[in-house]
Scaffold this motif. Structure first.
Motif, short mmCIF file in Angstrom:
data_model
loop_
_atom_site.label_atom_id
_atom_site.label_comp_id
_atom_site.label_asym_id
_atom_site.label_seq_id
_atom_site.Cartn_x
_atom_site.Cartn_y
_atom_site.Cartn_z
N ARG A 428 -2.92 54.78 21.81
CA ARG A 428 -2.77 54.79 19.91
C ARG A 428 -3.19 55.62 19.65
NH1 ARG A 428 -6.52 50.89 19.88
NH2 ARG A 428 -8.19 52.20 19.99
N GLU A 429 -4.40 56.55 20.66
CA GLU A 429 -3.65 57.94 19.52
C GLU A 429 -2.53 58.96 20.19
OE1 GLU A 429 -6.92 59.89 22.11
OE2 GLU A 429 -8.38 58.83 20.78
N VAL A 432 -0.20 57.90 17.52
CA VAL A 432 -0.39 58.34 16.04
C VAL A 432 0.92 59.94 15.74
CG1 VAL A 432 -2.35 59.53 14.64
CG2 VAL A 432 -1.99 57.09 15.83
N LYS A 436 3.42 61.28 14.19
CA LYS A 436 3.39 62.52 12.62
C LYS A 436 3.71 64.02 13.41
CE LYS A 436 -1.76 61.09 11.62
NZ LYS A 436 -3.41 62.14 11.83
#
Length: 681
Positions: A428-429, A432, A436
């Motif tokens: 998940r990190e 993200v 970005k």
């Protein structure tokens, strides 16, 4: 839209147009303007603005697509610059560069827009140099941005792929662990059920054995009491020569009473001991034995009463009527009031002793038989209880293995779940961070490529159209090839990704590699100089994948069946577990069929033995000696297979030998067992 078209059609088209404009930030103002005027056609003074906004929407979409292709390396940087420059108009370039050009260049552009523009070569050369430097600087910055974004993408996407592979592996391992948990749970339940069954069997068998043992013990006590009577009688009826081993004044008679035959002792103490020891079984046996031995020797008219029967009579059979306490016996009158018919004279000591010996032997056999049966029952119970207890031990051991397997599987599942949760968070990190960073990269590449490189270049060419010294046709800008990368200094780095202040630091781990490119078109004195042809970038910024390492295969296990279809297995252990996207482990167990042959097997016979020696050295009559040979069974029959009998011709041969007649002077040399039986009565 035409004013003649129906209002409904105009409304639908305007809504679609407004949605297109609202999709971009450039058309947001125009879309707001449309909302102020409703679904009707906008005023004439706004039509030009709407068209310009629509063009900006399309231009923005194209710019985003080109930036995406450039970052994905689907198009080279030089090709992207050339394509964008060719498609870009001067108006688009001016719009993009609004407020970014210097005052000198802006004044030149404004002057060029007048009806009769007139630029000096000096001013155009100055503008050219300024614009060329702007493009060169932006080109270098574009290189840096693209290289940095690609390095980050490579680090992020490789790590993402590793985590994704690990999650797939963990899911598979957790499924296998769930199967092991269910298998061990069923195993423990089965062992509990088996334990209950064996325990009940043991309890039932113990109760049955204890009940039979108690019955036999009671019967053994009775038989031993019967035997004790005859042991005592045997002692007092021993012969010494031709007389009894008793005191000189002792007297023993065999008498017949209304209760049966008995031994009558003159000594009251002896008579009392016999009466006290006498049991119903011994009394019946004594009566039968004395009756059979002395019935014919009783006097025909010697009827005595009480003490009157103290004549010299000797007894050898039925014992004095006694009623033992534990077993009720038919009541008989006291001896003083009982009539007796006794044998005249002294009894035959040998006959009496032999008669008692036979009864003693019978009762001794009964005691020994029952004792042997009880010993046999005891041994059988001991063997059965040991077998059942061994079964319980084996079941307990198996249950312990199941419990250990269950605990291990649960522990493994918990560890796998923890690792899976960590991997999920990491994925998940990574997602993200990627989204970005990719958005920032696309925006920056689009700005540099379209505005700072292509738009400036388009403006430069527009300014120099009227130049006689350096018109666009005489300008040759530098063009370079795409980057080619050398090998990274490290394959991977387990310290990556390293976070500093909560953010991933791309310069704190991994290695470096060199990027090189060549010049396709050299720049002339009027063109944009070449960018750097060599550049360093980060690489190997992800963890090292660990492939599974397994031990060698063990040998094949024993087949589960000798015939009728079985299976055997071989196993191997995992020495190194995979991690960070490494190669999965293959199956740690392999199974193959075995014992597929039929369970019906004929026996296999050995070779014929040698002929045995002849049974006789000569023939004394018509029947001669013989020799024989046999074949033993090497492999026994199985299932419905066949095997010859011991006496069949397939396994037994017999032939005559030494058929010459005997002459009578032969000497026997063979040993022979001789048994001699003597009757000592």
């Amino acid at each position: 839209p035409s004013e003649e078209k129906p209002r409904a059609e105009r409304t639908m088209k305007m809504r679609a147009f407004r949605a297109l404009l609202a999709a971009s930030a450039v058309g947001a103002a125009a879309a707001a303007n449309l909302r102020r005027h409703g679904d009707d056609a906008p005023p004439a003074e706004h039509k030009a603005n709407l068209v310009q906004a629509a063009v900006q929407v399309v231009s923005s979409a194209e710019a985003e697509l080109v930036a995406k292709q450039l970052l994905a390396e689907k198009v080279g940087i030089q090709q992207a610059i050339n394509d964008v420059h060719d498609k870009m108009t001067v108006e688009d370039a001016m719009r993009r560069l609004s407020g970014k050009l210097s005052d000198d260049v802006t004044s030149l552009l404004h002057s060029g827009a007048s009806a009769a523009p007139k630029f000096t070569e000096e001013s155009m050369a100055k503008a050219r140099n300024i614009l060329n430097k702007m493009v060169a600087d932006s080109f270098a910055e574009l290189d840096d941005v693209i290289v940095e974004c690609k390095a980050f993408e490579n680090m992020n996407r490789v790590s993402f792929s590793q985590v994704s592979t690990d999650l797939n592996r963990l899911g598979s391992e957790m499924a296998e662990t769930e199967e092991k948990i269910a298998e061990n749970t069923n195993c423990m339940a089965a062992q509990d059920k088996e334990t209950k069954t064996v325990t009940n069997t043991l309890s039932n068998e113990r109760s049955s054995y204890e009940r039979i043992r108690a019955q036999n013990q009671q019967e053994l006590t009775i038989r031993k009491n019967d035997l004790a009577v005859f042991n005592f009688i045997m002692e007092i009826t021993k012969c010494k020569g031709a007389s009894l081993l008793q005191a000189p004044n002792a007297s023993l008679r065999v008498c017949s009473t209304e209760a049966g035959y008995e031994l009558d002792f003159e000594d009251p103490e002896v008579q009392g001991r016999v009466a006290k020891m006498m049991t119903p079984g011994a009394q019946r046996a004594l009566d039968a034995a004395l009756g059979a031995a002395f019935a014919t020797k009783m006097p025909a008219a010697a009827l005595l009463q009480g003490e009157a029967t103290t004549a010299a009579a000797t007894t050898t059979t039925m014992a004095v009527k006694v009623t033992p306490r534990p077993v009720p016996v038919k009541e008989t009158p006291p001896q003083s009031t009982q009539w007796k018919k006794c044998v005249d004279g002294k009894p035959n000591c040998g006959l009496l002793h032999d008669t008692m010996s036979l009864q003693w032997g019978k009762f001794k056999d009964l005691v020994d038989e029952l004792q042997a049966e009880m010993d046999k029952n005891k041994d059988a119970w001991k063997a059965l209880s040991e077998d059942l207890n061994e079964q319980l031990d084996a079941i307990s051991a198996q249950k312990g293995e199941c419990q250990t397997g269950f605990a291990t599987a649960v522990s493994t599942k918990n560890m796998l779940q923890t690792e899976s949760d960590e991997k999920t968070t990491q994925m998940r990190e990574l997602t993200v961070d990627y989204e970005k960073h990719t958005a920032v990269c696309k925006a920056r590449v689009e700005e540099l490529l379209f505005t700072d490189v292509c738009a400036v270049r388009k403006v430069r060419n527009e300014v120099l159209k009227s130049s006689t010294v350096s018109p666009p046709s005489k300008i040759s800008d530098c063009e370079v090839s795409d980057w080619s990368a050398e090998e990274c200094s490290v394959r991977c780095d387990n310290s990556c990704p390293r976070r500093v202040g909560g953010k991933i630091d791309p310069f704190s781990c991994g290695g470096t590699k060199t990027l090189r490119r060549g010049i396709i078109v050299k720049a002339n004195q009027f063109g944009i100089v070449c960018p750097a042809l060599r550049k360093q970038t980060r690489c190997g910024q992800y963890k090292c994948s660990v492939d599974c390492v397994m031990s060698k295969w063990s040998g094949w296990s024993k087949c589960t069946k000798e015939c009728g279809g079985g299976a055997r297995q071989k196993t191997r252990s995992i020495l190194v577990k995979p991690n960070h996207g490494g190669k999965f482990c293959d199956s740690p167990m392999e199974t193959e069929a075995c014992g597929t042959q039929s369970c019906d097997r004929d026996c296999k016979l050995d070779r014929w033995s040698r002929w045995s020696p002849c049974s006789m050295a000569c023939t004394p009559g018509r029947r001669s000696g013989f020799q024989e040979r046999r074949r033993k069974v090497l492999v026994p029959v199985r299932g419905n297979g066949r095997c010859p009998s011991d006496q069949s011709r397939s396994r037994y041969h017999k032939r005559r030998c030494n058929q010459q007649p005997c002459y009578g002077d032969e000497i026997c040399i063979a040993y022979q067992d001789l048994i001699i039986a003597l009757d000592a009565s």
